[in-house]
Design a protein around this motif. Structure first.
Motif, short mmCIF file in Angstrom:
data_model
loop_
_atom_site.label_atom_id
_atom_site.label_comp_id
_atom_site.label_asym_id
_atom_site.label_seq_id
_atom_site.Cartn_x
_atom_site.Cartn_y
_atom_site.Cartn_z
N ILE A 114 0.85 -1.19 0.00
CA ILE A 114 0.00 0.00 0.00
C ILE A 114 0.88 1.23 0.00
N GLY A 115 0.56 2.20 -0.86
CA GLY A 115 1.36 3.41 -0.95
C GLY A 115 2.65 3.18 -1.70
N LYS A 116 3.64 4.01 -1.42
CA LYS A 116 4.93 3.90 -2.10
C LYS A 116 5.81 2.88 -1.39
N ASN A 117 6.35 1.96 -2.15
CA ASN A 117 7.21 0.92 -1.60
C ASN A 117 8.65 1.39 -1.54
N ALA A 211 13.52 3.39 -9.24
CA ALA A 211 13.51 4.47 -10.23
C ALA A 211 12.10 4.56 -10.79
N GLY A 212 11.31 5.48 -10.22
CA GLY A 212 9.93 5.62 -10.65
C GLY A 212 9.46 7.06 -10.56
N SER A 213 8.33 7.32 -11.16
CA SER A 213 7.76 8.66 -11.12
C SER A 213 7.28 8.99 -9.72
N GLN A 214 7.02 10.26 -9.47
CA GLN A 214 6.68 10.72 -8.12
C GLN A 214 5.38 10.13 -7.60
N MET A 257 6.50 3.16 -6.26
CA MET A 257 7.81 3.12 -5.61
C MET A 257 8.20 4.46 -5.00
N ASP A 258 8.91 4.38 -3.91
CA ASP A 258 9.55 5.52 -3.28
C ASP A 258 10.98 5.59 -3.80
N SER A 259 11.30 6.62 -4.57
CA SER A 259 12.60 6.70 -5.25
C SER A 259 13.56 7.69 -4.60
N ARG A 260 13.32 8.04 -3.35
CA ARG A 260 14.16 9.06 -2.72
C ARG A 260 15.62 8.63 -2.59
#
Length: 282
Positions: A114-117, A211-214, A257-260
């Motif tokens: 759920i949400g950004k992984n 590596a994904g969009s926001q 995805m969380d790409s931070r």
């Protein structure tokens, strides 16, 4: 820097090779088609070693992969051979030569949350994801840059259709199409992903990176957005879930995805999916 791109005649490779050459890299392309510089069989350790000994790349971008999720499910030995063994033979050579950087392209299919992984939230749903994660462990033996991603854009690879190509094709018969509302992802355009790989070659960091969009979006909403950008309509298509389709393998539903972590390494911020689409060739 001499860079070898394996699987260079596929969807991403046909975009990545010119991107790297335009950026000044000395690129050798590997693939099954005759336009590739080399056509070595990476399932053979001997052929792999012979190719790499002759090229002596300072960096290898490994794009070879079995990407048919349904075929991987019914042919797990084939999936293992393509997704794991080909990479293992490359990694064996790197360990012997000792001086080549590796970038390995993995997948967002290793997530279902759920949400950004974040990179730690692995949740496998199919054989494809299992073999890609297995391959990540192989790539980690040589300190590779491992990219978990999904991508879109117009195909430059004959016989290979991308998601956006699919949208263009089904717009002629939208009443036959079911758009999945329960699968959420955050892909990048092939242009952006090629630039990410270029930048990683220059930075040379080790580890696993999203590596994904926001923002994440359902495949249904993305397909409608793509059709609108193309000036097409999917009016008459049906909304549905995986249960409404005949699929050989279960798909994860939460792949955003969380790409931070990668943003910090590259010193830049990824765009929203709408912004990615606005800039992409589709």
């Amino acid at each position: 820097m001499r860079v070898l791109v394996t699987g260079a005649t596929g969807l991403l490779g046909t975009r990545l090779v010119p991107c790297l050459r335009d950026s000044g890299f000395d690129v050798m392309s590997h693939g099954r088609r005759e336009e590739a510089d080399v056509q070595a069989d990476l399932l053979s350790p001997a052929h792999t070693r012979l190719m790499l000994d002759s090229i002596r790349p300072k960096a290898i971008v490994h794009l070879v992969g079995a990407t048919s999720v349904d075929q991987c499910e019914v042919e797990p030995d084939w999936a293992y051979s393509i997704n794991v063994l080909t990479l293992r033979h490359v990694v064996d050579w790197i360990q012997e030569s000792g001086d080549s950087q590796l970038i390995y392209l993995s997948t967002d299919h290793v997530y279902d949350g759920i949400g950004k992984n974040s990179e730690e939230k692995v949740n496998l749903r199919n054989v494809y994801a299992l073999t890609k994660l297995w391959a990540e462990s192989v790539a980690g033996r040589v300190g590779a840059s491992i990219i978990r991603t999904n991508f879109f854009g117009r195909s430059h690879s004959p016989g290979r259709a991308s998601f956006t190509d699919w949208v263009r094709n089904v717009a002629a018969r939208p009443s036959d199409v079911t758009l999945m509302t329960d699968v959420v992802f955050s892909p990048l355009s092939m242009e952006t992903l090629s630039n990410v790989i270029r930048d990683l070659l220059q930075v040379g960091v080790s580890g696993v990176f999203n590596a994904g969009s926001q923002d994440g979006m359902s495949k249904r909403d993305f397909a409608l957005m793509v059709a609108e950008r193309m000036g097409l309509s999917l009016d008459g298509s049906k909304d549905g879930t995986q249960q409404d389709l005949t699929l050989g393998a279960r798909r994860p539903t939460g792949m955003a995805m969380d790409s931070r972590r990668l943003e910090e390494q590259l010193g830049s911020r990824f765009l929203t999916l709408q912004e990615e689409l606005d800039r992409a060739e589709i």
